[in-house]
Structure formats: structure tokens, C-alpha cells
Design a protein around this motif. Structure first.
Motif, PDB file in Angstrom:
ATOM      1  N   GLN A  63       0.824  -1.219   0.000  1.00  0.00           N
ATOM      2  CA  GLN A  63       0.000   0.000   0.000  1.00  0.00           C
ATOM      3  C   GLN A  63       0.855   1.264   0.000  1.00  0.00           C
ATOM      4  O   GLN A  63       0.414   2.308  -0.471  1.00  0.00           O
ATOM      5  N   ASP A  64       2.091   1.173   0.531  1.00  0.00           N
ATOM      6  CA  ASP A  64       2.958   2.348   0.451  1.00  0.00           C
ATOM      7  C   ASP A  64       3.650   2.305  -0.897  1.00  0.00           C
ATOM      8  O   ASP A  64       4.634   1.586  -1.075  1.00  0.00           O
ATOM      9  N   THR A 121       1.865  -0.662   8.653  1.00  0.00           N
ATOM     10  CA  THR A 121       2.967   0.308   8.598  1.00  0.00           C
ATOM     11  C   THR A 121       3.881   0.101   9.816  1.00  0.00           C
ATOM     12  O   THR A 121       3.546  -0.639  10.744  1.00  0.00           O
ATOM     13  N   THR A 122       5.045   0.744   9.805  1.00  0.00           N
ATOM     14  CA  THR A 122       6.032   0.604  10.885  1.00  0.00           C
ATOM     15  C   THR A 122       5.488   1.192  12.184  1.00  0.00           C
ATOM     16  O   THR A 122       5.208   2.382  12.265  1.00  0.00           O
ATOM     17  N   ARG A 154      -0.936   4.990  -4.082  1.00  0.00           N
ATOM     18  CA  ARG A 154      -1.617   5.647  -2.972  1.00  0.00           C
ATOM     19  C   ARG A 154      -1.327   7.137  -3.049  1.00  0.00           C
ATOM     20  O   ARG A 154      -0.195   7.505  -3.371  1.00  0.00           O
ATOM     21  N   ARG A 170      -2.791   5.665  12.316  1.00  0.00           N
ATOM     22  CA  ARG A 170      -1.345   5.797  12.241  1.00  0.00           C
ATOM     23  C   ARG A 170      -0.957   7.139  12.811  1.00  0.00           C
ATOM     24  O   ARG A 170      -1.592   7.557  13.791  1.00  0.00           O
ATOM     25  N   GLY A 189       8.249   4.308   2.571  1.00  0.00           N
ATOM     26  CA  GLY A 189       8.755   5.114   3.683  1.00  0.00           C
ATOM     27  C   GLY A 189       9.417   4.304   4.787  1.00  0.00           C
ATOM     28  O   GLY A 189      10.380   4.758   5.410  1.00  0.00           O
ATOM     29  N   GLY A 190       8.893   3.107   5.048  1.00  0.00           N
ATOM     30  CA  GLY A 190       9.438   2.322   6.158  1.00  0.00           C
ATOM     31  C   GLY A 190      10.882   1.956   5.926  1.00  0.00           C
ATOM     32  O   GLY A 190      11.728   2.073   6.816  1.00  0.00           O
ATOM     33  N   LYS A 212       3.769  -3.526  12.253  1.00  0.00           N
ATOM     34  CA  LYS A 212       4.935  -4.336  11.908  1.00  0.00           C
ATOM     35  C   LYS A 212       6.190  -3.693  12.467  1.00  0.00           C
ATOM     36  O   LYS A 212       6.216  -2.491  12.737  1.00  0.00           O
ATOM     37  N   ARG A 218       6.940   4.304  15.087  1.00  0.00           N
ATOM     38  CA  ARG A 218       6.654   5.746  15.055  1.00  0.00           C
ATOM     39  C   ARG A 218       5.603   6.126  16.097  1.00  0.00           C
ATOM     40  O   ARG A 218       5.523   7.271  16.501  1.00  0.00           O
TER      41      ARG A 218
HETATM   42  O1  LMR Z   1       3.309   4.028   4.771  1.00  0.00           O
HETATM   43  C1  LMR Z   1       3.047   2.829   4.854  1.00  0.00           C
HETATM   44  O2  LMR Z   1       1.910   2.387   4.625  1.00  0.00           O
HETATM   45  C2  LMR Z   1       4.081   1.826   5.253  1.00  0.00           C
HETATM   46  C3  LMR Z   1       5.489   2.297   5.277  1.00  0.00           C
HETATM   47  O3  LMR Z   1       6.122   2.066   4.076  1.00  0.00           O
HETATM   48  C4  LMR Z   1       6.244   1.560   6.310  1.00  0.00           C
HETATM   49  O4  LMR Z   1       7.025   0.660   5.978  1.00  0.00           O
HETATM   50  O5  LMR Z   1       6.093   1.877   7.468  1.00  0.00           O
END
Ligand code: LMR
Ligand code: SF4
Length: 517
Positions: A65-66, A402-403, A103, A358, A145-146, A426, A406
Motif C-alpha cells: 500500500q505504500d 505500517t512501521t 496511494r 497511524r 517510507g518504512g 509491523k 513511530r
Molecule cells: O506508509 C506505509 O503504509 C508503510 C510504510 O512504508 C512503512 O514501511 O512503514
């Protein structure tokens, strides 16, 4: 050149990159799968990953999704009009976003406002270069991004945890690379690929590192020293035992490519770009006359489609029973007692409702009421790809985790404040959350990062959405799920698989302290 055709070619390039992993990447994932013992958490995760790759192919939908920061590298014959090409690329990006294959990922850095079409100052990144050939070489990487957050830059000489001093020589570089894999743990959706840039300044060093990600996974470095270094890293980084998703296992790294450039005497940078297993980069050779794609890149060699054969399915079923994993079904509202019964290693299957949240939601909930009653509920760290049909109904197009780290500053407080019993994400969370889980009776569930099609399939309907003003990825989506599977990696008894893997991998890292080069 026919610019409309060129725009169409760019559209195809973006869709293919987002939905169809290149052959070299597939082969690397396949051999990782073969190295894991059946029935382990790593093998199970890799099964989900390969299923997900297949589903993305079949649905022509985003693998993850990212869909990242689209970065184009384009070589054009002398005389090509790059300004017109840039406009065509931007149009293609907006269209692909509208069609649910990217996205909306472009966010105002100060206000957080999402532009909605992936366009904005700085996004996408388009880099042109001229060359002597008569066709266009267009390459694209969608790096999420992760994994981007796990990039790291070292300024030599430096002191490294576990490894001691890294000096200004090949051996110091070796130590930095080994450390970069350790520090990423599972948070960049391991097993990953790394591109390393030696030299340059802080920005050109990172550029060089990212440039390496455009090399084919199975090429051979023409520089003999760097070839040895790449081989060494591939052999030894996999001894760290971080494994897929940081669950432990045989494969932590799927590829390592190193490049070198000059530097100025006072600086010595080693820059590492970490890419998740969902390594979405492709390229096409495009005709300067017609604007059409003449040839796809990274398509040499065997194609693995990850369609499971009957025999494979049977072995998978057999190993599942053999391992006797404790599988627990949960449906919200969940009681404290149910949570206290869960232990690290248990597999949980969720039916019923969960709510996405998130960064923006967690920040918001610190000093606002929740839009729904979250008592006993499940929060999913997820920013999905969504599409609205003609009747105004929302559909999930991709929805992996997502990570979670954060949310570390907020998570514990928010769970206690609203009575939340489970969070899914995750990469794991830190000591503050672990303590809150113990005190309040909560659990952290690790889903398989990048498996956005697999999880989208578990989502049976979208029951509502709140806080849409934060944009699609950051809104709170009310999702009804069936058989949503994740692993308990932090429980309410003070156990954390992430803490354990971090500790053991640091001990293993220390075994690589002695000089090699
Ligand atoms: O933004 C996201 O959906 C996931 C991001 O790529 C991540 O690995 O945290
Ligand atoms: S969620 Fe994982 S697979 Fe997806 S972009 Fe982030 S790091 Fe990559």
C-alpha cells in the motif's frame, strides 16, 4: 515524439512497477524461501509474501500500500524536450493515482495536507540525463517510507555498536555495511536489498547508494574489491539471524550492491539505502519517434510466478500441523483475560471489526476523544489504498501494516486511555509500549509488512471512516475483517520477540569485529 504515447508508456511503467515485481527480485525471494525450514515463522511469512506477489499480479493492484516516493531516472537522446516529458510524467502519475494503483502519498511537510494526486513540490522526483543513444531509457523506483527511514549514513572514522572503530578503509566500510543491516532489524520489511555509496558528500553519497538499487540483483561488480565486499556482506549479514520481518531466520539480506565515487579529503561517507523485499523498480526502453515501449528491463532469466503447485500446498499444510502453532481466534470487543492468555509466538486470527490509526490519529487521540468507542477494540497501524465506487462506497485496494515504532511515544497512553486491547502493525515497538501492555493487559500483533493484497483480501467491508481531513492514508477506517492473521510478538507478560532478536543479532554482529580486508 508522440507525447501522448509517451504519457501512456509512463502510465504503463508506473502501473507495472507498483504491481509486478521484476524477475531478479522474484528469484532472490524464491531462494530465500528455499533456505527457510518449513513451519518456522520466517517460512510462514515468506509464504504470505509470495502469495501476495501473486495476488498483486492477478489483481493488477499495488504489491504494498505504500507506493513510495516515485523516483524516475531518465536518459534522453540529445535534443529531447525534457520539459514536455516532465509534464507527461506528472499527468501519468495523477492518472495512476486516480485508478488506485498508487496511494496518494504526497503530503505538505508543514501542514500534513495530502495533495491527493501524488503531485507537489518535490514529488515525484524526476532526474534527466542526456546520452548519445537514440532511444529513451526510463527507470522508476517506488521506494516506501518504512525502508527509507532505515537508510543510514556513516561519517568515517566512527565507533559502531558491537563492531568498534570503523576506519577510513575497506574494512571500515565493511563494518558500516554490517551495522546498517543490524540497525534496520525487521523494520524496513526484511529481508531487504541494500545499495551502498562510498564517498561523495552527504547528498551525492545517498544518490550513489540509491543508484545501486537500479543494478540488477544478479549482476557482478566489475570492481574486484567491491565484488569481494558485496560477496562478503551477502554471506555474513545473513548470519545475523534477523530474518524475514525480524522474526529470526536464515535470510536477512537479499541483495547488496556497492558503488564508489571520489570525495574531498576531509570527508569520508558511507551511505546505505535500504529497500524492503517489495523492491519495486523497473525500466523500459522507449522509442524516441513513437514514444512507445520497445523493451522492458530487468526481465532476463527465469520468471517465477509464485503460483503454488499442488505439492507445495500439501507440504505447507503438513508443516502447519507439524509445528503445532497455537492459533487463537479473536473478535472484538476483546477481554483482558483473553489478552492475558496470549503469549509471544501465538498466531492470532481476527474476525470482526478493527480500526486503522497511524501517525495523525495517534497524535490526535492524545488530546481528543475517539470518534468511536475503542474499548476492547483493535487498532491497525495501516494507511490503505482506497477507491470510491459510483455509489459512494469505499473499497480497499491495498492494506498492509505500517512501521509501528513511530507510534511509540503515544501507543501505551492511548491504549490505556481508550481501553484498546490489541494493536497490529509491523516491526515491533519499544519498552514504553511493552510496559503498558503488561500494566493494562494489551498485546502487539505483527502482520507481514508489504503483504497489502493478502490483507486487503481479509477485509470484507468498509463500515465507515472518521477524520478524513487527515487524508486517505491517515484517516480512521472502520474495517470488517475475516481471518486476518498476525503473530503475537509482544505480550502482556513482558515478552518481546523484537527485543530478543535485537539482542541476539547484536551479539552476532560483534563476531564480525575482526579485520577482514
Ligand atoms: O506508509 C506505509 O503504509 C508503510 C510504510 O512504508 C512503512 O514501511 O512503514
Ligand atoms: S510497508 Fe514494508 S514493503 Fe511496504 S513500503 Fe514499507 S517497508 Fe516496503
Amino acid at each position: 515524439m508522440n507525447i501522448d504515447k509517451f504519457q501512456e508508456s509512463m502510465y504503463q511503467l508506473i502501473v507495472e512497477t507498483s504491481t509486478n515485481l521484476p524477475r531478479d527480485v522474484r528469484r532472490a525471494i524464491k531462494s530465500a524461501k528455499e533456505r527457510e525450514n518449513a513451519g518456522t515463522r520466517a517460512a510462514m511469512s515468506l509464504d504470505t509474501i509470495t502469495n501476495n506477489i501473486k495476488m498483486a499480479d492477478d489483481n493488477v493492484s499495488p504489491i504494498c500500500q505504500d507506493t513510495g516516493l516515485p523516483t524516475f531516472k531518465i536518459k534522453t537522446p540529445v535534443g529531447a524536450n525534457q520539459l514536455v516529458m516532465k509534464e507527461a510524467i506528472k499527468n501519468a502519475i495523477a492518472q495512476v493515482t486516480k485508478d488506485g494503483k498508487l496511494r496518494p502519498n504526497s503530503v505538505d511537510s508543514l501542514t500534513g495536507a495530502n495533495s491527493g494526486d501524488n503531485l507537489g513540490y518535490g514529488t515525484p522526483v524526476i532526474k534527466f540525463e542526456q546520452w548519445e543513444k537514440d532511444y529513451i531509457d526510463a527507470r522508476l523506483i517506488l521506494k516506501g517510507g518504512g525502508c527509507e527511514n532505515k537508510n543510514i549514513q556513516y561519517s568515517l572514522p566512527c565507533e559502531l555498536e558491537g563492531l568498534g572503530r570503523a576506519g577510513r578503509d575497506l574494512d571500515g566500510i565493511r563494518k558500516c555495511i554490517m551495522h546498517s543491516v543490524y540497525q534496520a532489524q525487521g523494520q524496513g520489511c526484511s529481508a531487504g536489498f541494500i545499495g551502498v555509496g562510498i564517498g561523495g558528500d552527504r547528498s551525492s553519497g545517498y544518490d550513489l547508494a540509491k543508484e545501486q538499487l537500479f543494478r540488477s540483483v544478479d549482476d557482478v561488480n566489475p570492481n574486484e574489491d567491491l565484488r569481494k565486499l558485496e560477496d562478503y556482506v551477502m554471506e555474513n549479514a545473513n548470519e545475523l539471524g534477523i530474518g524475514t520481518m525480524g522474526f529470526g531466520g536464515e535470510t536477512t539480506l537479499l541483495g547488496c550492491k556497492v558503488g564508489v565515487m571520489n570525495r574531498i579529503p576531509a570527508s569520508f561517507f558511507v551511505s546505505v539505502a535500504y529497500n524492503c523485499w517489495a523492491f519495486r523498480r523497473l525500466g523500459a526502453a522507449i522509442s524516441m519517434e513513437t514514444g512507445e515501449i520497445n523493451e522492458w528491463m530487468y526481465q532476463e532469466g527465469e520468471h517465477i510466478d509464485f503460483g503454488a503447485s499442488e505439492a507445495e500446498l500439501e507440504t505447507a499444510a503438513a508443516s502447519e500441523t507439524a509445528e503445532q502453532t497455537n492459533i487463537v481466534t479473536l473478535q472484538a470487543p476483546i477481554t483482558e483475560e483473553q489478552i492475558r492468555n496470549l503469549k509471544v509466538g501465538d498466531v492470532v486470527q481476527i474476525n470482526g471489526m478493527m480500526y486503522t490509526g497511524r501517525d495523525a490519529i495517534h497524535h490526535h487521540l492524545m488530546d481528543h476523544d475517539a470518534p468511536v468507542d475503542l474499548n476492547g477494540q483493535v487498532i491497525y497501524h495501516c494507511g490503505p489504498v482506497m477507491m470510491k465506487d459510483e455509489d459512494g462506497k469505499w473499497h480497499v485496494k491495498a492494506a498492509g501494516p505500517t512501521t509501528s515504532i513511530r507510534e511509540e511515544p503515544y501507543q501505551g497512553d492511548i491504549m490505556k486511555k481508550f481501553g484498546i486491547r490489541a494493536v497490529i502493525g509491523k516491526g515491533g515497538m519499544g519498552p514504553k509500549t511493552l510496559e503498558a501492555l503488561q500494566e493494562h493487559g494489551g498485546v502487539y500483533l505483527n502482520a507481514i509488512g508489504g503483504a497489502a493484497q493478502y490483507y486487503a483480501d481479509c477485509i470484507k467491508s468498509v463500515e465507515g471512516v472518521d477524520l478524513m481531513e487527515f487524508g486517505i492514508p491517515e484517516a480512521m477506517w472502520h474495517l470488517k475483517v475475516e481471518g486476518f492473521t498476525a503473530v503475537v510478538t509482544m505480550d502482556s507478560h513482558g515478552n518481546s520477540l523484537h527485543r530478543d532478536v535485537d539482542k541476539s543479532s547484536l551479539e552476532k554482529l560483534a563476531q564480525f569485529k575482526e579485520r577482514v580486508f
